[in-house]
Design a protein around this motif. Structure first.
Motif, PDB file in Angstrom:
ATOM      1  N   THR A 108     -49.352  19.289 -17.123  1.00 39.16           N
ATOM      2  CA  THR A 108     -50.155  18.977 -18.583  1.00 39.16           C
ATOM      3  C   THR A 108     -51.650  18.409 -18.467  1.00 39.16           C
ATOM      4  O   THR A 108     -51.765  17.136 -17.357  1.00 39.16           O
ATOM      5  N   PRO A 109     -52.780  18.056 -19.617  1.00 41.85           N
ATOM      6  CA  PRO A 109     -53.750  16.967 -18.831  1.00 41.85           C
ATOM      7  C   PRO A 109     -53.040  15.806 -19.556  1.00 41.85           C
ATOM      8  O   PRO A 109     -52.552  14.970 -20.823  1.00 41.85           O
ATOM      9  N   ARG A 135     -56.865  10.915 -12.602  1.00 39.59           N
ATOM     10  CA  ARG A 135     -57.613  11.238 -12.208  1.00 39.59           C
ATOM     11  C   ARG A 135     -57.032  12.347 -11.085  1.00 39.59           C
ATOM     12  O   ARG A 135     -56.865  11.961 -10.590  1.00 39.59           O
TER      13      ARG A 135
END
Length: 123
Positions: free
Chosen positions: A7-8, A74
């Motif tokens: 998932t983001p 990230r």
């Protein structure tokens, strides 16, 4: 390990940081040790932290830190890199991070000595 199918990653905007969420994230000795280590400099992959808990519990701790706005994550290939959101925290809650880092130094909380290192996140 990061995945393209994951998932983001969600990071709250600076003005959306919630004081009690940040305090909750900083209140755990393992998470405070992670923050203190990130305060020393560059981005670090999740796997570089020697936390005495399972991978799923580590992921949970990193998610708490990310979703509260304390860290930024990230994906870089199959690694997830972490950095401290020092500027955002200082802008929103001046002095809070400095206080937390002083306390971490005073406590010298090594990740392996956490009282909450039973290996699983709370229900």
């Amino acid at each position: 390990m990061a995945s393209r199918n994951a998932t983001p990653l969600v990071h709250p905007d600076t003005d959306a940081l919630v004081f009690t969420d940040v305090l909750t994230a900083l209140s755990d000795p393992l998470r405070l040790a992670v923050v203190a280590e990130l305060a020393e400099g560059a981005e670090k992959p999740c796997g570089s932290f020697r936390l005495p808990v399972s991978k799923s519990t580590q992921s949970w701790h990193f998610r708490v830190l990310r979703e509260s706005g304390v860290i930024r994550q990230r994906d870089d290939g199959n690694r997830r890199l972490n950095s401290l959101r020092r500027d955002d925290l200082d802008a929103r809650f001046p002095g809070l991070l400095a206080l937390a880092l002083r306390e971490a130094q005073a406590l010298r909380v090594p990740p392996g000595d956490s009282p909450d290192s039973n290996g699983s996140p709370p229900p």
